[in-house]
Design a protein around this motif. Structure first.
Motif, PDB file in Angstrom:
ATOM      1  N   ASP A 190       0.828  -1.209   0.000  1.00 10.98           N
ATOM      2  CA  ASP A 190       0.000   0.000   0.000  1.00 10.98           C
ATOM      3  C   ASP A 190       0.862   1.259   0.000  1.00 10.98           C
ATOM      4  O   ASP A 190       0.532   2.258  -0.652  1.00 10.98           O
ATOM      5  CB  ASP A 190      -0.925   0.008   1.223  1.00 10.98           C
ATOM      6  CG  ASP A 190      -2.050  -1.016   1.108  1.00 10.98           C
ATOM      7  OD1 ASP A 190      -2.361  -1.424  -0.032  1.00 10.98           O
ATOM      8  OD2 ASP A 190      -2.607  -1.411   2.148  1.00 10.98           O
TER       9      ASP A 190
ATOM     10  N   ALA B 231       0.756   4.269  -2.687  1.00 12.23           N
ATOM     11  CA  ALA B 231       0.509   5.643  -2.241  1.00 12.23           C
ATOM     12  C   ALA B 231       1.632   6.569  -2.691  1.00 12.23           C
ATOM     13  O   ALA B 231       1.386   7.674  -3.189  1.00 12.23           O
ATOM     14  CB  ALA B 231       0.367   5.678  -0.720  1.00 12.23           C
ATOM     15  N   SER B 232       2.887   6.123  -2.539  1.00 12.94           N
ATOM     16  CA  SER B 232       4.024   6.968  -2.911  1.00 12.94           C
ATOM     17  C   SER B 232       4.143   7.134  -4.424  1.00 12.94           C
ATOM     18  O   SER B 232       4.776   8.071  -4.908  1.00 12.94           O
ATOM     19  CB  SER B 232       5.321   6.386  -2.342  1.00 12.94           C
ATOM     20  OG  SER B 232       5.528   5.063  -2.798  1.00 12.94           O
TER      21      SER B 232
ATOM     22  N   TYR C 157       0.907   9.971  -4.810  1.00 10.55           N
ATOM     23  CA  TYR C 157       0.408  10.815  -3.716  1.00 10.55           C
ATOM     24  C   TYR C 157       0.314  12.310  -4.011  1.00 10.55           C
ATOM     25  O   TYR C 157      -0.339  13.043  -3.275  1.00 10.55           O
ATOM     26  CB  TYR C 157       1.247  10.581  -2.453  1.00 10.55           C
ATOM     27  CG  TYR C 157       2.616  11.210  -2.432  1.00 10.55           C
ATOM     28  CD1 TYR C 157       2.875  12.343  -1.651  1.00 10.55           C
ATOM     29  CD2 TYR C 157       3.673  10.679  -3.168  1.00 10.55           C
ATOM     30  CE1 TYR C 157       4.138  12.920  -1.610  1.00 10.55           C
ATOM     31  CE2 TYR C 157       4.937  11.241  -3.122  1.00 10.55           C
ATOM     32  CZ  TYR C 157       5.164  12.361  -2.349  1.00 10.55           C
ATOM     33  OH  TYR C 157       6.414  12.925  -2.308  1.00 10.55           O
TER      34      TYR C 157
ATOM     35  N   GLU D 149      -7.275  12.354  -1.176  1.00 17.91           N
ATOM     36  CA  GLU D 149      -7.916  11.219  -0.515  1.00 17.91           C
ATOM     37  C   GLU D 149      -9.308  10.971  -1.094  1.00 17.91           C
ATOM     38  O   GLU D 149      -9.681   9.821  -1.400  1.00 17.91           O
ATOM     39  CB  GLU D 149      -8.022  11.473   0.991  1.00 17.91           C
ATOM     40  CG  GLU D 149      -8.704  10.336   1.750  1.00 17.91           C
ATOM     41  CD  GLU D 149      -8.856  10.622   3.231  1.00 17.91           C
ATOM     42  OE1 GLU D 149      -8.725   9.682   4.035  1.00 17.91           O
ATOM     43  OE2 GLU D 149      -9.116  11.793   3.590  1.00 17.91           O
TER      44      GLU D 149
ATOM     45  N   ALA E 284      -9.044   9.618  -4.661  1.00 21.05           N
ATOM     46  CA  ALA E 284      -8.478   8.270  -4.675  1.00 21.05           C
ATOM     47  C   ALA E 284      -9.547   7.241  -4.339  1.00 21.05           C
ATOM     48  O   ALA E 284      -9.633   6.179  -4.967  1.00 21.05           O
ATOM     49  CB  ALA E 284      -7.311   8.182  -3.693  1.00 21.05           C
TER      50      ALA E 284
ATOM     51  N   GLU F 166      -9.068   3.423  -5.327  1.00 23.65           N
ATOM     52  CA  GLU F 166      -7.927   3.082  -4.472  1.00 23.65           C
ATOM     53  C   GLU F 166      -8.432   2.615  -3.113  1.00 23.65           C
ATOM     54  O   GLU F 166      -9.503   3.042  -2.656  1.00 23.65           O
ATOM     55  CB  GLU F 166      -7.006   4.297  -4.293  1.00 23.65           C
ATOM     56  CG  GLU F 166      -6.435   4.856  -5.579  1.00 23.65           C
ATOM     57  CD  GLU F 166      -5.451   3.902  -6.256  1.00 23.65           C
ATOM     58  OE1 GLU F 166      -4.906   3.019  -5.562  1.00 23.65           O
ATOM     59  OE2 GLU F 166      -5.239   4.050  -7.476  1.00 23.65           O
TER      60      GLU F 166
ATOM     61  N   VAL G  97      -4.393   3.487   1.175  1.00 22.50           N
ATOM     62  CA  VAL G  97      -3.662   4.323   0.214  1.00 22.50           C
ATOM     63  C   VAL G  97      -4.217   5.741   0.231  1.00 22.50           C
ATOM     64  O   VAL G  97      -3.465   6.723   0.280  1.00 22.50           O
ATOM     65  CB  VAL G  97      -3.750   3.722  -1.200  1.00 22.50           C
ATOM     66  CG1 VAL G  97      -3.205   4.704  -2.239  1.00 22.50           C
ATOM     67  CG2 VAL G  97      -2.995   2.399  -1.267  1.00 22.50           C
TER      68      VAL G  97
ATOM     69  N   ALA H  30      -3.197   7.658   3.363  1.00 21.44           N
ATOM     70  CA  ALA H  30      -1.791   8.061   3.335  1.00 21.44           C
ATOM     71  C   ALA H  30      -1.593   9.303   2.465  1.00 21.44           C
ATOM     72  O   ALA H  30      -0.750  10.159   2.773  1.00 21.44           O
ATOM     73  CB  ALA H  30      -0.925   6.910   2.830  1.00 21.44           C
ATOM     74  N   ILE H  31      -2.349   9.411   1.374  1.00 22.44           N
ATOM     75  CA  ILE H  31      -2.252  10.583   0.500  1.00 22.44           C
ATOM     76  C   ILE H  31      -2.593  11.850   1.286  1.00 22.44           C
ATOM     77  O   ILE H  31      -1.913  12.874   1.173  1.00 22.44           O
ATOM     78  CB  ILE H  31      -3.178  10.424  -0.725  1.00 22.44           C
ATOM     79  CG1 ILE H  31      -2.640   9.315  -1.638  1.00 22.44           C
ATOM     80  CG2 ILE H  31      -3.315  11.744  -1.474  1.00 22.44           C
ATOM     81  CD1 ILE H  31      -3.578   8.948  -2.770  1.00 22.44           C
TER      82      ILE H  31
END
Length: 691
Positions: free
Chosen positions: A384, A388-389, A392, A413, A416, A421, A425, A428-429
């Motif tokens: 995940d 995300a990276s 993001y 978010e 996503a 998503e 994930v 984290a964004i």
């Protein structure tokens, strides 16, 4: 008999965000002025609205306190000649004290005779001193000031009237060519000019002209009105402190009202609607009893209830236009895939000297995977985190973020989730921007925390590489905030984090594929380590850790951020223990003597050269600690070091370290150096003050 003094400065509307800080600055400066002038008073009452800064001083003394003091002058041998006449030095001293030479006298002080003068100064009347207040007002500082008309002076806004009353008497003064009087002005639309006959009647006289001069009472009135609306309608109306403060400073006579908007706009993410209402229109959002956003808002009018329905309709019309834009942007954004948005980031500059935002994401993706593995994320979390990276920053090229920049991450978010998503994930964004201030929320998820750290460290590494680190107090890229954020996250997650080693590994990852990542990271002068230590000092100081403990921690060989935090807390608690002083003094003596051992010299200890039992006992104890140190907690390490105190004391009592025999001297220095290395890996105890 005490007095009441009222001063009101009437201006054009002051920006809302500057009203409160300006009033606080004025209060501080006026109180300081009164103290310097030896004027006693009972209380200081501040008043402020968008159009006036005012205060009332209650229980003000009628005059300054008289001064009666004995002033010391030059020594007698300088002040009198051989004939006993006063010299120029003595005569100058007399003039400076405002006394005649005949009033000077000689007294002995600590075996030396000096000239003295009894100085007596009668206090000036308060009526006279208050006339000096304009210079205090004119000296106020503002982020932005303005000139007006043909005047040379500048202030936050043009001054139009000035009220200065000592009880019922006008105190003559002039501020920016505006003479004082007892005439104030009421509400711009509901009031008129009014005469303040007595300083005690200020609030009553202005309220009659539809002005609530007390910011505290005005804010309480707004809260009361909004809460009444919420109770009547069974709504929840969150009273954001910042918004409430701003609204309070744009009105002089508040009246709260309800407005509505079309339910269709509720299809737009709630954060967008709330931001549009709060940031752009200064409206309070309305929630249902279960916390869902409703198609209503609460606003505050600067006026009474007359024609309030027309006011509500006008506000609804303005909001409708903004929500139409938001709805359009939202629908347009949904037509663009995340992958297409990510590709567009190739043409978005992160910084002209560093490269594109896409290249930054690539670097962060590599760093995040390394950090995720280091802190022990699970395989699922690493998957995940990788996703995300990879994406993001995609929301930076959306219409919504272009319109509402403050929603970066939040919109990411939302989009996503809409585009499929998973929740981890998407979270984290949003969380990678946290913390965005020194006391804001931290990432809750491990994935968000790692991504936030990687993103912030990449910013630090790359900006320092191209020579854009902070210079003095100048920090245009907020790098101090980024570093402080990393520290707060690490402390919150309690992750081991040896910053120097991790930096080396992450730099190596990037530099192996410099063409792909757009930059070769360098830190030849270890600037990042020094910079991070500065932020650690700031963080520990905020935790009320003593400065000497902070220095002991930061100047040690300890590189792990989490362990630095823990050592600081251990030392803070241990300082209260009775045996702490003796232990630190013994260990510090070891550190001082061991410094005589050349750094380049290898530490070789030959037990066969020991000449007494104290050497043997200390050697065996240190060997045991060194053997077990990797299995000990930091607190246990310190307790083991403390328990060496009697052995160290016995060692120094029985052993001369700096003997003439070179082999024997080096053996003893090596023994101390070995112990010193254990100590310095915990903390540099030489910095502790234990007197």
């Amino acid at each position: 008999m005490t007095k009441q003094f009222l001063l009101e400065v009437g201006l054009e509307e002051i920006p809302a965000h500057l009203v409160t800080p300006t009033m606080k600055q004025l209060e501080t400066n006026v109180i300081k002025f009164l103290q310097e002038q030896r004027l006693t008073f009972d209380s200081f009452e501040p008043f402020s609205t968008p159009r006036r800064l005012a205060f009332r001083i209650n229980g003000l003394a009628e005059k300054q306190q008289d001064i009666e003091e004995k002033a010391k002058g030059p020594a007698k041998k300088i002040a009198q000649n051989a004939e006993g006449e006063w010299t120029k030095a003595a005569l100058g001293f007399a003039r400076g004290q405002g006394v005649l030479p005949d009033a000077l006298f000689i007294e002995e002080l600590k075996g030396v005779e000096y000239v003295f003068a009894n100085k007596y100064e009668v206090g000036r009347p308060v009526f006279e001193i208050l006339q000096e207040l304009p210079k205090i007002i004119a000296s106020l500082n503002f982020p932005i000031s303005m000139h007006w008309a043909d005047y040379d002076y500048k202030f936050i806004r043009p001054v139009h009237w000035l009220v200065a009353l000592l009880d019922k008497e006008i105190v003559p003064m002039t501020l920016f060519d505006v003479a004082s009087s007892n005439r104030s002005r009421g509400h711009r639309f509901l009031g008129k000019e009014t005469v303040i006959k007595d300083a005690a009647d200020y609030e009553k006289d202005l309220l009659a002209q539809s002005v609530m001069v007390s910011a505290v009472e005005r804010k309480a009135k707004i809260k009361e009105q909004i809460n009444a609306i919420a109770t009547k309608e069974n709504w929840l109306v969150p009273l954001d402190d910042g918004l409430l403060e701003e609204v309070n400073n744009i009105v002089e006579y508040p009246t709260s009202f309800v407005g509505n908007f079309d339910e269709k706009y509720l299809e737009v993410p709630a954060e967008v609607l709330i931001t549009s209402m709060k940031e752009h229109q200064r409206y309070f959002e309305v929630l249902s009893a279960d916390g869902k956003l409703l198609n209503h808002f609460v606003s505050v009018r600067n006026g009474n209830e007359d024609y309030i329905e027309n006011v509500a309709r006008g506000n609804e019309k303005v909001l409708r236009a903004r929500l139409e834009d938001a709805e359009f942007f939202y629908n347009e954004d949904l037509k663009v895939s995340i992958e297409a948005s990510v590709k567009r980031l190739k043409s978005v500059a992160f910084h002209v000297k560093i490269g594109s935002m896409y290249e930054k994401m690539q670097r962060v993706q590599a760093m995040a995977q390394y950090l995720g593995g280091f802190v022990g994320l699970s395989s699922k979390e690493l998957v995940d985190l990788n996703r995300a990276s990879e994406i993001y920053k995609f929301d930076l090229v959306t219409n919504m973020v272009n319109e509402f920049p403050e929603l970066q991450g939040v919109i990411g978010e939302e989009y996503a989730l809409v585009k499929g998503e998973n929740a981890a994930v998407a979270q984290a964004i949003r969380e990678h921007y946290l913390p965005n201030s020194s006391d804001s929320d931290l990432p809750e998820s491990n994935i968000g925390a790692v991504l936030a750290i990687a993103d912030k460290l990449d910013t630090l590494f790359t900006f320092f590489t191209v020579g854009l680190g902070p210079k003095g107090s100048n920090d245009p890229y907020a790098l101090r905030r980024q570093a402080y954020g990393v520290i707060r996250i690490i402390e919150n997650k309690e992750w081991n984090f040896p910053i120097a080693e991790l930096q080396r590994q992450m730099n190596q990852l990037v530099n192996q594929e410099a063409d792909k990542f757009g930059i070769t990271i360098t830190d030849e002068e270890h600037a990042i380590s020094t910079f991070m230590k500065g932020r650690i000092k700031q963080w520990l100081a905020a935790k009320k850790i003593r400065y000497d403990i902070i220095d002991a921690v930061v100047e040690s060989k300890q590189e792990d951020l989490s362990q630095m935090f823990e050592v600081a807390e251990i030392l803070k608690k241990q300082m209260a223990e009775e045996d702490f002083k003796a232990s630190i003094e013994s260990l510090t003596r070891v550190l001082n003597l061991s410094a005589k051992k050349e750094i380049t010299q290898e530490i070789i200890i030959k037990p066969e050269l020991f000449e007494n039992e104290a050497e043997k006992a200390l050697y065996q104890a240190v060997e045991t600690i060194e053997k077990n140190v990797s299995q000990l907690s930091l607190n246990e390490v310190f307790m083991e070091l403390k328990q060496l105190t009697p052995l160290i004391q016995a060692y120094f009592e029985d052993t001369m370290v700096m003997v003439d025999d070179d082999e024997l001297r080096q053996n003893r220095l090596s023994q101390l150096k070995k112990l010193a290395n254990l100590v310095i890996s915990f903390a540099n105890l030489e910095y502790l003050i234990v007197k």
